[in-house]
Structures are given as structure tokens and as C-alpha cells.
Design an enzyme around this catalytic site. Structure first.
Site, mmCIF file in Angstrom:
data_model
loop_
_atom_site.group_PDB
_atom_site.id
_atom_site.type_symbol
_atom_site.label_atom_id
_atom_site.label_comp_id
_atom_site.label_asym_id
_atom_site.label_seq_id
_atom_site.Cartn_x
_atom_site.Cartn_y
_atom_site.Cartn_z
ATOM 1 N N CYS A 78 42.627 47.965 13.028
ATOM 2 C CA CYS A 78 42.695 46.724 13.029
ATOM 3 C C CYS A 78 43.737 46.229 14.132
ATOM 4 O O CYS A 78 44.768 46.880 14.156
ATOM 5 C CB CYS A 78 43.393 46.132 11.471
ATOM 6 S SG CYS A 78 43.497 43.984 11.483
ATOM 7 N N HIS A 122 35.120 43.601 7.516
ATOM 8 C CA HIS A 122 36.622 43.565 7.850
ATOM 9 C C HIS A 122 36.956 42.245 8.328
ATOM 10 O O HIS A 122 38.072 41.672 7.669
ATOM 11 C CB HIS A 122 36.836 44.763 9.072
ATOM 12 C CG HIS A 122 38.116 44.731 9.447
ATOM 13 N ND1 HIS A 122 39.055 45.843 9.008
ATOM 14 C CD2 HIS A 122 38.931 43.974 10.129
ATOM 15 C CE1 HIS A 122 39.971 45.640 9.864
ATOM 16 N NE2 HIS A 122 40.218 44.670 10.364
ATOM 17 N N GLU A 123 36.321 41.608 9.178
ATOM 18 C CA GLU A 123 36.816 40.260 9.539
ATOM 19 C C GLU A 123 36.531 39.122 8.369
ATOM 20 O O GLU A 123 37.660 38.366 8.423
ATOM 21 C CB GLU A 123 36.068 39.904 10.880
ATOM 22 C CG GLU A 123 36.016 40.910 11.938
ATOM 23 C CD GLU A 123 37.553 41.054 12.519
ATOM 24 O OE1 GLU A 123 38.392 40.272 12.160
ATOM 25 O OE2 GLU A 123 37.727 42.226 12.793
ATOM 26 N N HIS A 174 39.530 39.217 6.248
ATOM 27 C CA HIS A 174 40.619 38.438 7.030
ATOM 28 C C HIS A 174 40.703 37.020 6.767
ATOM 29 O O HIS A 174 41.759 36.413 6.358
ATOM 30 C CB HIS A 174 40.402 38.613 8.761
ATOM 31 C CG HIS A 174 41.309 39.833 9.125
ATOM 32 N ND1 HIS A 174 42.867 40.017 8.739
ATOM 33 C CD2 HIS A 174 40.760 40.679 9.678
ATOM 34 C CE1 HIS A 174 43.105 41.117 9.548
ATOM 35 N NE2 HIS A 174 41.809 41.682 10.008
#
Length: 180
Positions: free
Chosen positions: A92, A134-135, A138
Site C-alpha cells: 500500500c 484494496h482501494e 480504503h
């Protein structure tokens, strides 16, 4: 303009995000800045919270893959996860310097708006699905470390403290939450 990326420990990485609208002030400039920031850092994805913007928006650029995507995802919602999973190393931009194995579904179906606010639904597989998840995490205030067993997180604690104190400096601009 290249913006500094928030480092691990910054409260902005955990804050709730709000939906993006056509009327969001400076939206096109923000998208341009995010692309410049992502390209400068050499990453494959960047979410608005990583640059201090509590918005439901992220970028994906998996230039290394056979099926290259370079997309803006606005107000995304993952509507389906595959039952099959895969464990791969993940890193990351907000947690520079190391990668750890993370288990995620192999494919996802996601509903989102593009940068002209057309609603799209698409299915992604493999590395593209991993980057998107993953994003997406966030914008949900989740870091990939949250997906690790607690013992693994405990073993990483010291290294994470060093990152949040700015003792590890990557080649791209970062904003560190703690001072040494």
C-alpha cells in the site's frame, strides 16, 4: 499536482467517506491530481482518503496486467464476491516498504460511476479484482492490514510505528501523523 499520501496512522485513512456528486467542488482537478500522484508514486491504485479527501472515489491502473485497466471508480459498491479466493502479496502506498500475503476473493462484480457519472456494472478477475478490493477498502476506512490475523498485525506493530513516525521515506511525498 502531486499530493502527499497519508501515512499509516493518519486519522484520514479511517474516516467515513461521503458520496461524490457532479457538484463536488474541484472534482476534475482532484481526479487529475490523483492520477499525477498515483503515477508519481508508481502505484497501481489510489483512493481519495489516501490524500486526505473523505470521498468515495478511487483510481486503478494495473498497467502490468494483460488486461490493462486505467479507471476512475466513483461511489462504488461491490455487489458480488466470488466464493473462490486467492492469497497474494499486497502492499500500500500509505504503508510503504513492505508487502504481506492477503487473502481475497478471486473475482468481484462492482457497480460504480465513471468520471462522467455514467453508472456501470462490471466483473473483474485476478489482479484487477484484488486492486479494486484494496482501494474499495480504503473508501470504507479499512486497511489491508485489517484483513490479517491478529498475530500478524502484532508482529508488524514496530515497523508500522516507524512508518507513522516518518522513519521510512519512500521516493514520493508523504504526510506522517506522528513526529519522532
Amino acid at each position: 499536482m502531486v499530493r502527499p499520501i497519508l501515512a499509516y496512522g493518519a486519522p484520514g485513512l479511517r474516516q467515513p467517506t461521503r458520496e461524490v456528486s457532479r457538484d463536488t467542488p474541484g472534482l476534475q482537478q482532484l481526479i487529475n491530481d490523483m492520477w499525477q500522484t498515483l503515477d508519481n508514486a508508481g502505484g497501481v491504485g489510489l483512493a481519495a482518503p489516501q490524500i486526505g479527501q473523505a470521498l468515495r472515489m478511487f483510481l486503478v491502473d494495473n498497467r502490468e496486467a494483460v488486461y490493462h485497466i486505467r479507471k476512475v471508480f466513483i461511489n462504488a459498491s461491490i455487489v458480488e464476491y466470488s466464493s473462490t479466493v486467492c492469497t497474494e502479496e499486497e502492499g500500500c502506498l500509505s504503508i510503504p516498504g513492505f508487502a504481506v500475503p492477503v487473502t481475497r476473493p478471486d473475482s468481484i462484480t462492482i457497480r460504480y460511476q465513471d468520471e462522467i457519472f455514467q453508472t456501470m456494472t462490471a466483473t473483474f478477475h485476478g489482479m484487477a479484482a484484488r486492486i479494486i478490493q484494496h482501494e474499495y477498502d480504503h473508501v470504507e476506512g479499512i486497511l489491508y492490514l485489517d484483513r490479517l490475523p491478529s498475530l500478524s498485525r502484532t508482529l508488524l506493530r514496530r515497523k508500522l510505528q516507524e512508518i507513522s513516525r516518518g522513519r521510512f521515506r519512500p521516493s514520493y511525498p508523504m504526510q506522517f501523523p506522528l513526529r519522532s
